[in-house]
Design an enzyme around this catalytic site. Structure first.
Site, PDB file in Angstrom:
ATOM      1  N   ASP A  54       8.527  -2.493   9.028  1.00  0.00           N
ATOM      2  CA  ASP A  54       7.072  -2.551   8.827  1.00  0.00           C
ATOM      3  C   ASP A  54       6.349  -2.765  10.156  1.00  0.00           C
ATOM      4  O   ASP A  54       5.403  -2.052  10.495  1.00  0.00           O
ATOM      5  CB  ASP A  54       6.715  -3.733   7.911  1.00  0.00           C
ATOM      6  CG  ASP A  54       6.726  -3.381   6.434  1.00  0.00           C
ATOM      7  OD1 ASP A  54       6.571  -2.202   6.095  1.00  0.00           O
ATOM      8  OD2 ASP A  54       6.896  -4.297   5.628  1.00  0.00           O
ATOM      9  N   GLU A  79      -1.177  -4.315   7.806  1.00  0.00           N
ATOM     10  CA  GLU A  79      -0.799  -5.357   6.856  1.00  0.00           C
ATOM     11  C   GLU A  79      -0.043  -6.483   7.547  1.00  0.00           C
ATOM     12  O   GLU A  79      -0.176  -7.651   7.196  1.00  0.00           O
ATOM     13  CB  GLU A  79       0.092  -4.764   5.751  1.00  0.00           C
ATOM     14  CG  GLU A  79       0.619  -5.808   4.792  1.00  0.00           C
ATOM     15  CD  GLU A  79       1.574  -5.234   3.758  1.00  0.00           C
ATOM     16  OE1 GLU A  79       1.959  -5.989   2.849  1.00  0.00           O
ATOM     17  OE2 GLU A  79       1.955  -4.065   3.872  1.00  0.00           O
ATOM     18  N   ASP A 153      -0.791   0.733   6.224  1.00  0.00           N
ATOM     19  CA  ASP A 153       0.253   0.047   5.446  1.00  0.00           C
ATOM     20  C   ASP A 153       1.559   0.716   5.846  1.00  0.00           C
ATOM     21  O   ASP A 153       1.827   1.854   5.460  1.00  0.00           O
ATOM     22  CB  ASP A 153       0.013   0.175   3.943  1.00  0.00           C
ATOM     23  CG  ASP A 153       0.921  -0.762   3.144  1.00  0.00           C
ATOM     24  OD1 ASP A 153       1.917  -1.244   3.712  1.00  0.00           O
ATOM     25  OD2 ASP A 153       0.633  -1.002   1.962  1.00  0.00           O
ATOM     26  N   ILE A 155       4.872   0.356   5.217  1.00  0.00           N
ATOM     27  CA  ILE A 155       5.737   0.772   4.102  1.00  0.00           C
ATOM     28  C   ILE A 155       5.192   0.110   2.846  1.00  0.00           C
ATOM     29  O   ILE A 155       5.486  -1.053   2.574  1.00  0.00           O
ATOM     30  CB  ILE A 155       7.219   0.387   4.307  1.00  0.00           C
ATOM     31  CG1 ILE A 155       7.769   0.964   5.603  1.00  0.00           C
ATOM     32  CG2 ILE A 155       8.059   0.892   3.126  1.00  0.00           C
ATOM     33  CD1 ILE A 155       9.207   0.552   5.900  1.00  0.00           C
ATOM     34  N   ASP A 156       4.361   0.839   2.110  1.00  0.00           N
ATOM     35  CA  ASP A 156       3.871   0.315   0.840  1.00  0.00           C
ATOM     36  C   ASP A 156       5.009   0.351  -0.176  1.00  0.00           C
ATOM     37  O   ASP A 156       5.877   1.212  -0.113  1.00  0.00           O
ATOM     38  CB  ASP A 156       2.698   1.173   0.355  1.00  0.00           C
ATOM     39  CG  ASP A 156       2.007   0.576  -0.855  1.00  0.00           C
ATOM     40  OD1 ASP A 156       1.692  -0.628  -0.807  1.00  0.00           O
ATOM     41  OD2 ASP A 156       1.791   1.298  -1.838  1.00  0.00           O
ATOM     42  N   THR A 158       7.284  -2.182  -0.552  1.00  0.00           N
ATOM     43  CA  THR A 158       8.437  -2.655   0.220  1.00  0.00           C
ATOM     44  C   THR A 158       9.625  -3.017  -0.677  1.00  0.00           C
ATOM     45  O   THR A 158      10.781  -2.756  -0.325  1.00  0.00           O
ATOM     46  CB  THR A 158       8.036  -3.892   1.066  1.00  0.00           C
ATOM     47  OG1 THR A 158       6.885  -3.557   1.844  1.00  0.00           O
ATOM     48  CG2 THR A 158       9.154  -4.314   1.992  1.00  0.00           C
ATOM     49  N   ASP A 301      -3.713  -1.013   1.222  1.00  0.00           N
ATOM     50  CA  ASP A 301      -3.143  -0.270   0.098  1.00  0.00           C
ATOM     51  C   ASP A 301      -4.021   0.905  -0.310  1.00  0.00           C
ATOM     52  O   ASP A 301      -3.525   1.974  -0.676  1.00  0.00           O
ATOM     53  CB  ASP A 301      -2.990  -1.163  -1.142  1.00  0.00           C
ATOM     54  CG  ASP A 301      -2.004  -2.300  -0.959  1.00  0.00           C
ATOM     55  OD1 ASP A 301      -0.906  -2.042  -0.434  1.00  0.00           O
ATOM     56  OD2 ASP A 301      -2.316  -3.434  -1.352  1.00  0.00           O
TER      57      ASP A 301
END
Length: 377
Positions: A54, A79, A153, A155-156, A158, A301
């Site tokens: 991330d 994020e 973001d 890696i949405d 996760t 997001d």
């Protein structure tokens, strides 16, 4: 701003490469998992994870965009905190350096001198992806980079990325969980108004190469500004008697599920993982509407997919505002914005979509959903 869109598509594909590299070696992936704590912990989950992947992806995007558009450097938000703790309890600020060797050296300090892992990550960060043909030569937006901010973001979804369950996707079908729910999200908004104007979504794990070449991804993009509305996706044509379909989180309130069951019928309520993925389902026409009634999603997001929905004449609205005022729906006053933190909140909560949200393609369907939920939530 076609140059910015091309750059975001390129860095999103670089980010997808990093995500794929981090899943190729299980011992490497185990090294990357860290638990979020304190103000940065997402309260919805009992155990929410931060990964070095991330942070690396976020800082790589920040580095590459800042290098080409230096006036945007102070307005690229993500994020993740870029402070990472290694096994010795030492805090390291993760950044992308000017050379692969320097980046590998910095990452090795995070990875407890695991130079093999650090070199693998650094190579992915500094490797240029294949050219992405997005057919955007006619995209002209009269905006200056100095007017824009970015939400990332890295890696949405996760948890789905970490779990790593593989699905074979079929066109026109919603698969609720698995690696395909993990997305790279890059959204661009106007600093003055917070209006989302450009979005790039990369799905790193869209399908596996049948020739044994590993995972391949898919990208989506949209621009919505002034009179310009261009999107990589098209609005799906509704069949006769198709009805209204809604995608939710499994943890959604029972009262919301019951109200929407009355509206849609039980066969039209679907469930899926990841906020970004659920909005992507609306973009693709796999669901008509996404509803979340609590403040469990965040600006990173929703910003990127919101821009795509706007380009398709849809949008993302604050649910609480819509329930309080009918005129907010009619006048687009409830559309989410991305430039101002929530007063008196700390950490990640500053940027929560506190009133819940509804993502939609068709305003008439939005009005039906709001009508069904009024007085229930």
């Amino acid at each position: 701003m076609a140059d910015l869109l091309r750059l975001l598509l390129r860095v999103a594909e670089k980010a997808a490469n990093v995500a794929r590299v981090c899943r190729q070696e299980a011992p490497l992936f185990q090294l990357l998992v860290q638990e979020k704590t304190g103000d940065d912990k997402n309260k919805k989950f009992v155990q929410d994870f931060k990964t070095l992947a991330d942070v690396v992806i976020q800082e790589m995007i920040r580095h590459d965009v800042g290098a080409q558009f230096p006036e945007m450097s102070g307005f690229i938000h993500g994020e993740e905190s870029n402070k990472f703790e290694n096994g010795l309890g030492e805090s390291v600020i993760v950044t992308v350096c000017s050379t692969e060797e320097e980046t590998a050296k910095l990452l090795a300090s995070v990875l407890d001198d695991n130079h093999t892992a650090a070199s693998l990550l650094a190579r992915a960060i500094h490797q240029d992806p294949a050219t992405i043909d997005a057919h955007m030569d006619d995209v002209t937006v009269p905006l200056s980079p100095s007017e824009l901010g970015i939400w990332i973001d890295p890696i949405d979804a996760t948890s789905q990325y970490i779990e790593g369950r593989e699905e074979v996707l079929e066109e026109g079908h919603l698969f609720p969980s698995g690696l395909h729910c993990a997305l790279v999200l890059i959204g661009v908004y106007l600093l003055k108004t917070g209006e989302p104007v450009m979005g790039v979504i990369n799905q790193p794990f869209n399908y596996k190469d049948p020739a044994g070449g590993g995972w391949r991804g898919k990208h989506f993009w949209g621009v919505s500004c002034g009179g310009v509305n261009v999107c990589s996706e098209t609005c799906p044509k509704e069949g006769p008697g198709a009805g209204l379909s809604v995608v939710l989180s499994c943890s959604e309130k029972q009262v919301v599920k019951e109200a929407l069951t009355v509206l849609c019928g039980p066969g039209k309520l679907m469930y899926a993982s990841g906020a970004g993925f659920k909005i992507l389902c609306v973009i693709q026409g796999l669901a008509d509407v996404y509803v979340v009634s609590e403040g469990s999603t965040f600006k990173w997001d929703s910003c990127a997919p919101h821009a795509l929905l706007r380009a398709l004449r849809g949008g993302v609205v604050d649910l609480a505002n819509c329930l309080q005022s009918s005129s907010a729906v009619q006048d687009n006053q409830a559309e989410l914005t991305y430039h101002q933190p929530r007063p008196e909140s700390k950490g990640a909560d500053c940027w929560a979509n506190y009133g819940g949200l509804v993502a939609y393609r068709d305003p008439s369907q939005l009005r039906r959903v709001i009508g069904a939920l009024k007085g229930k939530v």
